[in-house]
Design an enzyme around this catalytic site. Structure first.
Site, short mmCIF file in Angstrom:
data_model
loop_
_atom_site.label_atom_id
_atom_site.label_comp_id
_atom_site.label_asym_id
_atom_site.label_seq_id
_atom_site.Cartn_x
_atom_site.Cartn_y
_atom_site.Cartn_z
CB THR A 252 -39.50 23.13 -15.02
OG1 THR A 252 -40.50 23.44 -15.99
CG2 THR A 252 -39.64 24.08 -13.83
CG HIS A 253 -39.87 19.50 -17.72
ND1 HIS A 253 -40.15 18.19 -17.45
CD2 HIS A 253 -40.71 20.23 -16.92
CE1 HIS A 253 -41.13 18.10 -16.56
NE2 HIS A 253 -41.47 19.34 -16.21
CB SER B 43 -0.92 0.00 1.22
OG SER B 43 -0.17 0.01 2.41
CE1 TYR C 216 -6.62 -3.74 8.15
CE2 TYR C 216 -5.62 -5.89 7.81
CZ TYR C 216 -5.77 -4.56 7.44
OH TYR C 216 -5.10 -4.08 6.35
CG ASN D 26 -13.97 23.48 -27.21
OD1 ASN D 26 -14.92 23.95 -27.84
ND2 ASN D 26 -12.99 22.83 -27.79
CD GLN E 165 -2.63 -2.73 1.48
OE1 GLN E 165 -2.13 -3.02 2.55
NE2 GLN E 165 -2.14 -3.14 0.32
CG ASN F 241 -4.76 -4.98 12.15
OD1 ASN F 241 -4.05 -4.87 11.15
ND2 ASN F 241 -5.17 -6.15 12.61
CD GLU G 185 -16.51 20.16 -22.52
OE1 GLU G 185 -16.65 19.17 -23.25
OE2 GLU G 185 -15.82 21.14 -22.85
CE LYS H 146 -15.84 24.34 -30.63
NZ LYS H 146 -15.90 22.87 -30.73
CB SER I 243 -10.60 22.90 -31.81
OG SER I 243 -10.35 22.04 -32.90
#
Ligand code: ARG
Length: 492
Positions: free
Chosen positions: A154-155, A24, A316, A284, A321, A109, A289, A282, A276
């Site tokens: 709405t919608h 780990s 444990y 963006n 882990q 532990n 996003e 462009k 782009s």
């Protein structure tokens, strides 16, 4: 075999492939600092309880200070986790006769559970602070846009006129609940599992309350089996992170659509945009996003975490882990997303004229017209709804005459004879009058929004104060622990 952990019981060494699978170390970078604090506290407690002597205590503390200064990079990464790698480094520095005593009355532990809680509590404080900064930003953008008209949706269809302030306060309030939830969860995170050892506690005369206080925990995870095996605090926090990301993704989605030529409500600052590789024109909204996308990743982390914990027998299990890094990843993503949203909101350009123009497109004042008809004439709302619905099918402006002709067909009466006037119709169709009329608590009316924003500012200030108290307590206990470490080292 020189591996301090394996040399007793085990005879063959895992190859690199096995180590990579079982270690780990990579995600333990999150708990390196915490692990040293936990070692400090445990060592001091061992000395105070007479389990180790003063000389051993100060040598161990000195060794730990050196490890801390040299940093995680200096540790042997061929060990399976930070705890054993740190202990082996300590033994290298101070010798096994001394360093080999640090782990008395303790297991990895309870150690790992303590480290996770210690780190997480600091991360939660930082996240709450960042969320409050975002709430402050939303407050100030809202305060500047109390009279900025826009269509409410709405919608995703134009519904009724509202204001940008009203819209932003809605997001702000959702984030306010996220802070409340984190604050509440903090009380379940900031508890000490230390002293539970492997699961059965220990026959050494340790003092759990003492390490709890030294590390600034507010209480114990009392039952020693529960202490090492429960990760519900991780699930709880990651669920909150997922919820924060859901809230942010809704805002991000709006920033994306509001940036289109179709909406053109806002323009993000260039630093949050990309262009782009083929289309030179462009701009963006990539940052928004990506934030929207990362919300999915965090939801995935939650799913990974809960399915990892599902049906694990007490106490444990090494599966745990695999659980923890999901929370760290979710945390890191959420914290940066909060900062990105704050920056985008703070720097975006708002096209107020376009928003105002669009606020009436799609007959957004229809509800107010129906309401006005009801109040002026006393006809039932459902009948007014039908009349205005029929009117909304036609093109062009609406006037009293047209209303009368539809009403005549449906009711056999003209509404002008029942008290509806040209002036009342004009007011109903005016978006500003619409908003001014919506002055119930929580509505978009200008003076109501002003009051609402003041209440939010007060609340943020109050919450910031509460978080400062948590932070001071956490920091001052760790500072006091460091002072104690220095005193013990000086004594030797
Ligand atoms: N790396 C381990 C974890 O994250 C630490 C505890 C290891 N305990 C053990 N018995 N192998 O859970």
């Amino acid at each position: 075999m020189s591996n301090i952990l394996r040399r007793g019981r085990l005879q063959s060494t895992p190859d690199e492939d096995i180590m990579k699978f079982t270690s780990s170390m990579k995600s333990d970078k999150w708990i390196f600092d915490a692990d040293i604090m936990v070692d400090f506290a445990h060592t001091i407690m061992l000395k105070e309880q007479g389990i180790i002597d003063e000389h051993d205590c100060s040598s161990i503390l000195k060794g730990l200070i050196r490890i801390r200064e040299e940093g995680i990079e200096q540790l042997d990464h061929s060990y399976e986790d930070i705890h054993i790698s740190l202990e082996s480094k300590l033994i290298d520095i101070v010798g096994e006769e001394v360093g080999g005593r640090m782990h008395s009355g303790r297991s990895r532990n309870d150690e790992v559970a303590t480290c996770i809680r210690l780190t997480l509590r600091e991360e939660m404080i930082a996240l709450m602070e960042e969320l409050n900064l975002l709430r402050r930003t939303l407050c100030s953008v809202a305060a500047d846009n109390i009279e900025t008209l826009m269509p409410g949706f709405t919608h995703l269809q134009h519904a009724q006129p509202t204001t940008l302030a009203h819209h932003l306060v809605a997001h702000m309030d959702a984030l306010g609940r996220d802070v409340e939830r984190l604050k509440d969860a903090y009380s379940r995170v900031n508890l000490s599992p230390l002293g539970a050892a492997a699961f059965a506690s220990t026959g050494f005369n340790i003092n759990r309350e003492r390490t709890m206080k030294l590390l600034g925990f507010d209480g114990l995870v009392e039952n020693s089996m529960d202490a090492v095996s429960s990760r519900d605090f991780l699930i709880e926090c990651t669920a909150m992170l997922a919820n924060i990301m859901i809230n942010l993704s809704k805002m991000a989605e709006e920033l994306v659509i509001w940036s289109t030529a179709e909406f053109a409500f806002i323009e993000l600052d260039d630093r949050y945009a990309s262009t782009s590789s083929i289309m030179p024109q462009k701009k963006n909204p990539d940052t928004a996003e990506l934030l929207r996308g990362k919300a999915g990743v965090v939801a995935g982390s939650l799913m990974a975490l809960i399915t990892t914990c599902k049906a694990l027998p007490l106490s444990y299990n090494r599966d745990l882990q695999e659980a923890t890094p999901n929370m760290w990843n979710a945390l890191e993503t959420t914290r940066s997303s909060v900062r990105m949203m704050d920056g985008m909101m703070r720097t975006m350009k708002i096209n107020r004229e376009i928003m105002a123009l669009k606020s009436v497109i799609g007959f957004t004042t229809a509800t107010e017209l129906a309401d006005t008809i009801v109040r002026a004439t006393g006809i039932p709302f459902r009948t007014a709804h039908q009349i205005v619905g029929i009117l909304s099918r036609r093109e062009g402006d609406i006037n009293l005459q047209q209303i009368d002709s539809v009403a005549d067909k449906i009711l056999g009466i003209k509404l002008s004879s029942k008290g509806l006037t040209e002036e009342l119709v004009g007011e109903a169709l005016d978006p500003i009058c619409n908003i001014k009329k919506r002055n119930v608590i929580g509505g978009p009316a200008f003076e109501e929004m002003e009051k609402a924003i003041i209440r939010r500012k007060d609340n943020i200030k109050h919450t910031e104060e509460e978080i400062r108290v948590l932070k001071n307590k956490s920091e001052s206990s760790l500072n006091m622990l460091m002072e104690l470490v220095k005193q013990y080292i000086a004594k030797a």
